[in-house]
Design an enzyme around this catalytic site. Structure first.
Site, PDB file in Angstrom:
ATOM      1  N   CYS A 331       0.641  -1.191  -0.073  1.00 33.58           N
ATOM      2  CA  CYS A 331       0.070  -0.070  -0.095  1.00 33.58           C
ATOM      3  C   CYS A 331       0.810   1.263  -0.138  1.00 33.58           C
ATOM      4  O   CYS A 331       1.816   1.466  -1.003  1.00 33.58           O
ATOM      5  CB  CYS A 331      -0.698  -0.214   1.160  1.00 33.58           C
ATOM      6  SG  CYS A 331      -2.149   1.256   1.197  1.00 33.58           S
ATOM      7  N   LEU A 332       0.993   2.158   0.922  1.00 32.87           N
ATOM      8  CA  LEU A 332       1.656   3.210   1.074  1.00 32.87           C
ATOM      9  C   LEU A 332       3.345   2.954   1.182  1.00 32.87           C
ATOM     10  O   LEU A 332       3.984   3.667   0.579  1.00 32.87           O
ATOM     11  CB  LEU A 332       1.172   4.082   2.257  1.00 32.87           C
ATOM     12  CG  LEU A 332       2.101   5.345   2.622  1.00 32.87           C
ATOM     13  CD1 LEU A 332       2.208   6.342   1.428  1.00 32.87           C
ATOM     14  CD2 LEU A 332       1.402   6.137   3.839  1.00 32.87           C
TER      15      LEU A 332
END
Length: 596
Positions: A331-332
């Site tokens: 994700c991030l």
């Protein structure tokens, strides 16, 4: 009868419960009101104005096409006439086909009374007709402003979900039945649960999704054995103990998102990706990010790069003697990995030999429903709040994510905890979901504005980190992408855009289910399946049309791919046995810090 007597409290017990609730509620309400006076009024007003403006815009668009609105209202009226006729038939003992039925995945109406009882069936169908009408009006009210259209549809769904009959005592047959059986004791217990949540949230309703006492980090979740071998202000670096006599020469680094804690990848032994990777013969290192407070307000996105993966690469070399590594970003963490790779390419740093991206966005042109929360007005509001506190509170971030699946992550618990008066079921995933983290003001403001709002990362030189212009097209190494088909946080068609940016050999895998369940899907579960296609055309729909479906988990496919990038086998390495001594046992101390 005996069971009913057990469920029914005596008058004196009820009096004690009511008295206790009244006494506690008075103090809590006074405390709540005092806190509201200290809350930034401008920020709250800005949120209210945003919501009001959204529905004013919906009204403007509806009246702009009156003929379409009149036709839709006429169709709705016809459906209600059909519903009244069908209900009358059922009241007379006749069979009647439903006018509308819930989606098969809609668990709000699973109780048999929603179908068997004529009155509740009428309430259910009446709501579904109205809900469909409102959502379709919101969808068809769109124009050239895509973001405004998405906002209209999102908030309309929130409004529709909030007014579901299942959310109210008198129109939920299961709650009403329990209320009659217990003479209202379920509502007293529910009120106590709500006051406890207000107390725990210090005036904010922090809905419990699971039994928070059932789990403890390091005791029955995040239990894979290992050591902390390095730490700085932003992260602890964990090295996990080997489970094979030999391991691949190149160690593996995992960069989790700092919006959540890393142990989503190490919940229980049966579903731990970290344990799986260790069992495949990889020397696994994981970054455990700090849960920051106001003292780290100045930490920037480039600090996360410099003190995160780049510092970890240096530490891993000391710990193992190996210069090179393979890396996973989730994700991030994957967005940060992409930035790091572009930075390293500009610096001619070739230590990362292969990269894997779990549900990671780099092109934020269409970030899904999260984009609803990102515009100039809302960014200014968030930046004002962060400037005062030095961080974005983890609870606010958690609420944003929960709103994306409001029926599952908000209203189901309102019904269970407050209307039914029950305690939530122990569930490791929901414990992790409740263990929120804060965001430093400098980093998060940059991330929201430059990535989500302005989409600068995809532009060559659109952002600079540590004085280096970032150009994702300079990434030239083997890459493996895993996205999930039902992802509401990082839509898979948006993550697919990275395949058209990076150079080198690429493999894109689409897993079933969503952002979490599609990733945390061990082979033993036999769930979901995944799709592969060696061709990478520009259009993701074209990729899917030519993809081959496979049963089970993608984990083993990834393990084979990463093994091919990891060099020969060497004797296994023990954490703390190399150039870096062990500082403490995994999962470390940073992960234990809770936001509230």
């Amino acid at each position: 009868m005996a069971q009913q007597q057990e469920l029914t409290a005596s008058e004196s017990e009820v009096a004690q419960i009511v008295s206790g609730i009244a006494e506690r509620s008075r103090g809590l309400i006074e405390d709540f009101l005092a806190r509201q006076q200290l809350t930034n009024g401008d920020a709250q007003h800005a949120d209210a104005v945003q919501l009001g403006q959204t529905f004013l815009e919906l009204t403007r668009r509806l009246v702009a096409n009156p003929l379409d609105l009149v036709q839709a209202q006429f169709d709705l009226w016809q459906n209600y006439v059909r519903l009244w006729q069908a209900t009358t038939q059922r009241m007379l003992g006749q069979e009647a086909e439903p006018v509308i039925v819930p989606d098969r995945t809609d668990r709000r109406f699973k109780d048999a009374a929603w179908h068997e009882n004529v009155l509740f069936d009428y309430i259910k169908q009446s709501y579904l007709l109205a809900a469909r009408f409102l959502v379709e009006r919101a969808q068809k009210a769109g124009d050239a402003d895509l973001k405004q259209s998405q906002k209209i549809e999102f908030y309309t769904r929130q409004f529709v979900d909030a007014l579901a009959p299942s959310n109210f005592v008198m129109t939920n047959p299961e709650v009403l039945r329990l209320t009659l059986e217990t003479r209202g004791e379920n509502l007293l217990r529910g009120l106590k649960n709500m006051l406890d949540d207000l107390d725990r949230g210090k005036g904010r309703l922090a809905i419990r999704m699971t039994d928070l006492d059932a789990f403890e980090v390091g005791r029955n979740i995040a239990t894979s054995p290992g050591k902390v071998v390095y730490q700085n202000e932003l992260m602890q670096l964990l090295q996990y103990a080997p489970r094979t006599e030999q391991v691949y020469k190149r160690p593996l680094m995992i960069i989790p998102p700092w919006i959540n804690k890393f142990y989503i990848l190490d919940l229980q032994p049966r579903n731990s990706f970290i344990r799986f990777a260790v069992e495949q013969g990889f020397t696994v290192f994981v970054l455990s990010w700090v849960n920051p407070d106001e003292r780290l307000a100045h930490k920037s996105f480039e600090d996360y790069m410099l003190e995160g993966p780049l510092a970890a690469l240096d530490a891993m070399r000391e710990a193992t003697g190996e210069r090179d590594a393979t890396v996973i970003g989730y994700c991030l963490g994957g967005t940060l990995l992409a930035c790091t790779l572009a930075y390293m390419a500009a610096k001619r740093d070739t230590r990362i030999k292969a990269a894997t991206f779990f549900t990671s966005l780099v092109d934020f042109r269409d970030p899904g429903e999260l984009g609803v929360f990102i515009d100039e007005e809302q960014l200014a509001c968030i930046e004002t709040m962060m400037a005062k506190r030095g961080y974005l509170d983890g609870a606010e971030m958690a609420t944003t994510f929960n709103m994306l699946r409001a029926n599952d992550l908000i209203w189901s618990f309102v019904i269970n905890n407050y209307l039914m008066g029950k305690d939530p079921f122990p569930f490791d995933l929901l414990y992790w979901n409740s263990d929120s983290t804060r965001m430093p003001a400098a980093m998060h403001g940059f991330y929201l504005r430059k990535f989500y709002h302005e989409n600068k990362l995809v532009e060559p030189g659109g952002i600079s980190l540590a004085g280096v212009p970032i150009d994702l097209r300079r990434i030239k190494l083997p890459t493996y992408f895993v996205s999930t088909r039902e992802d509401h946080i990082a839509p898979w068609k948006s993550t697919y855009a990275a395949t058209q940016l990076y150079q080198g050999k690429k493999r894109f895998v689409l897993a079933g289910s969503g952002h979490i369940a599609g990733i945390v899907n061990p082979p033993a579960s036999g769930k979901y399946g995944y799709w592969t296609n060696d061709a990478l055309p520009p259009d993701p729909d074209e990729w899917l049309a030519g993809a081959e479906q496979h049963d089970g988990s993608w984990w083993e496919d990834w393990a084979r791919w990463n093994a091919a990038q990891s060099g020969p086998l060497v004797p296994a390495r023990e954490p703390g046995g190399g150039g870096l001594p062990a500082l403490e046992d995994a999962p470390g101390s940073y992960v234990r810090v809770r936001a509230f």
